[in-house]
Motif scaffolding. Structure first.
Motif, PDB file in Angstrom:
ATOM      1  N   PRO A 185     -12.909  -1.020  17.461  1.00  0.00           N
ATOM      2  CA  PRO A 185     -13.080  -0.998  16.008  1.00  0.00           C
ATOM      3  C   PRO A 185     -12.211  -2.081  15.358  1.00  0.00           C
ATOM      4  O   PRO A 185     -11.193  -2.497  15.920  1.00  0.00           O
ATOM      5  N   PRO A 186     -12.602  -2.521  14.156  1.00  0.00           N
ATOM      6  CA  PRO A 186     -11.828  -3.564  13.471  1.00  0.00           C
ATOM      7  C   PRO A 186     -10.406  -3.108  13.168  1.00  0.00           C
ATOM      8  O   PRO A 186     -10.184  -1.944  12.852  1.00  0.00           O
ATOM      9  N   LEU A 187      -9.465  -4.027  13.308  1.00  0.00           N
ATOM     10  CA  LEU A 187      -8.078  -3.752  12.925  1.00  0.00           C
ATOM     11  C   LEU A 187      -7.861  -4.371  11.547  1.00  0.00           C
ATOM     12  O   LEU A 187      -7.670  -5.571  11.414  1.00  0.00           O
ATOM     13  N   GLU A 188      -7.923  -3.527  10.540  1.00  0.00           N
ATOM     14  CA  GLU A 188      -7.763  -3.985   9.165  1.00  0.00           C
ATOM     15  C   GLU A 188      -6.289  -3.921   8.791  1.00  0.00           C
ATOM     16  O   GLU A 188      -5.621  -2.915   9.018  1.00  0.00           O
ATOM     17  N   LYS A 247      -7.609   7.233  11.791  1.00  0.00           N
ATOM     18  CA  LYS A 247      -7.715   5.850  12.234  1.00  0.00           C
ATOM     19  C   LYS A 247      -6.333   5.212  12.334  1.00  0.00           C
ATOM     20  O   LYS A 247      -5.359   5.696  11.762  1.00  0.00           O
ATOM     21  N   VAL A 248      -6.290   4.115  13.066  1.00  0.00           N
ATOM     22  CA  VAL A 248      -5.059   3.346  13.220  1.00  0.00           C
ATOM     23  C   VAL A 248      -4.876   2.483  11.975  1.00  0.00           C
ATOM     24  O   VAL A 248      -5.813   1.826  11.516  1.00  0.00           O
ATOM     25  N   ILE A 249      -3.665   2.488  11.446  1.00  0.00           N
ATOM     26  CA  ILE A 249      -3.316   1.693  10.269  1.00  0.00           C
ATOM     27  C   ILE A 249      -2.321   0.620  10.706  1.00  0.00           C
ATOM     28  O   ILE A 249      -1.326   0.912  11.362  1.00  0.00           O
ATOM     29  N   LEU A 250      -2.615  -0.623  10.334  1.00  0.00           N
ATOM     30  CA  LEU A 250      -1.726  -1.737  10.600  1.00  0.00           C
ATOM     31  C   LEU A 250      -1.222  -2.223   9.250  1.00  0.00           C
ATOM     32  O   LEU A 250      -2.011  -2.594   8.391  1.00  0.00           O
ATOM     33  N   GLU A 251       0.088  -2.176   9.036  1.00  0.00           N
ATOM     34  CA  GLU A 251       0.668  -2.574   7.751  1.00  0.00           C
ATOM     35  C   GLU A 251       1.470  -3.859   7.906  1.00  0.00           C
ATOM     36  O   GLU A 251       2.122  -4.077   8.921  1.00  0.00           O
ATOM     37  N   ASP A 252       1.409  -4.677   6.865  1.00  0.00           N
ATOM     38  CA  ASP A 252       2.180  -5.909   6.845  1.00  0.00           C
ATOM     39  C   ASP A 252       2.711  -6.122   5.433  1.00  0.00           C
ATOM     40  O   ASP A 252       1.953  -6.069   4.471  1.00  0.00           O
ATOM     41  N   CYS A 253       4.016  -6.328   5.323  1.00  0.00           N
ATOM     42  CA  CYS A 253       4.633  -6.618   4.026  1.00  0.00           C
ATOM     43  C   CYS A 253       4.432  -8.102   3.737  1.00  0.00           C
ATOM     44  O   CYS A 253       4.819  -8.948   4.540  1.00  0.00           O
ATOM     45  N   ILE A 287       1.938 -10.341  14.992  1.00  0.00           N
ATOM     46  CA  ILE A 287       3.033  -9.368  14.931  1.00  0.00           C
ATOM     47  C   ILE A 287       3.005  -8.752  13.543  1.00  0.00           C
ATOM     48  O   ILE A 287       3.256  -9.429  12.545  1.00  0.00           O
ATOM     49  N   GLY A 288       2.661  -7.475  13.479  1.00  0.00           N
ATOM     50  CA  GLY A 288       2.635  -6.759  12.215  1.00  0.00           C
ATOM     51  C   GLY A 288       3.997  -6.170  11.905  1.00  0.00           C
ATOM     52  O   GLY A 288       4.949  -6.320  12.679  1.00  0.00           O
ATOM     53  N   ASP A 289       4.089  -5.487  10.793  1.00  0.00           N
ATOM     54  CA  ASP A 289       5.346  -4.822  10.451  1.00  0.00           C
ATOM     55  C   ASP A 289       5.359  -3.386  10.972  1.00  0.00           C
ATOM     56  O   ASP A 289       6.352  -2.936  11.532  1.00  0.00           O
ATOM     57  N   PHE A 290       4.239  -2.665  10.775  1.00  0.00           N
ATOM     58  CA  PHE A 290       4.137  -1.277  11.242  1.00  0.00           C
ATOM     59  C   PHE A 290       2.714  -0.991  11.691  1.00  0.00           C
ATOM     60  O   PHE A 290       1.760  -1.534  11.132  1.00  0.00           O
ATOM     61  N   MET A 291       2.581  -0.114  12.681  1.00  0.00           N
ATOM     62  CA  MET A 291       1.279   0.374  13.092  1.00  0.00           C
ATOM     63  C   MET A 291       1.442   1.861  13.425  1.00  0.00           C
ATOM     64  O   MET A 291       2.435   2.250  14.040  1.00  0.00           O
TER      65      MET A 291
END
Length: 72
Positions: A64-67, A36-42, A24-28
């Motif tokens: 593709p990799p989810l960085e 590209k898709v950005i997955l952010e985590d605080c 569970i990330g914070d934002f995507m």
């Protein structure tokens, strides 16, 4: 500019075709500039656990990799 902002996205963790849990990330969102898709985590020192590190490595094996972009 971004689109498709999602708060607390739930991403299944797949290994060898089997679901072994979830991340569970914070934002995507999709970044139009970088296309590209950005997955952010605080993250803080306390929340950067060994389990988090393992989940991060699993997401990097995706195609593709989810960085994860960590925000401190």
């Amino acid at each position: 500019e971004i689109k498709d902002l999602e708060c607390q996205p739930i991403i299944p963790l797949m290994v060898n075709g089997k679901n072994i849990g979830k991340y569970i990330g914070d934002f995507m969102y999709y970044d139009n500039k970088f296309k590209k898709v950005i997955l952010e985590d605080c993250k803080s020192k306390i929340t950067k656990t060994t389990l988090y590190g393992l989940k991060k490595k699993i997401l990097m094996t995706y195609d593709p990799p989810l960085e994860i972009q960590e925000i401190f």
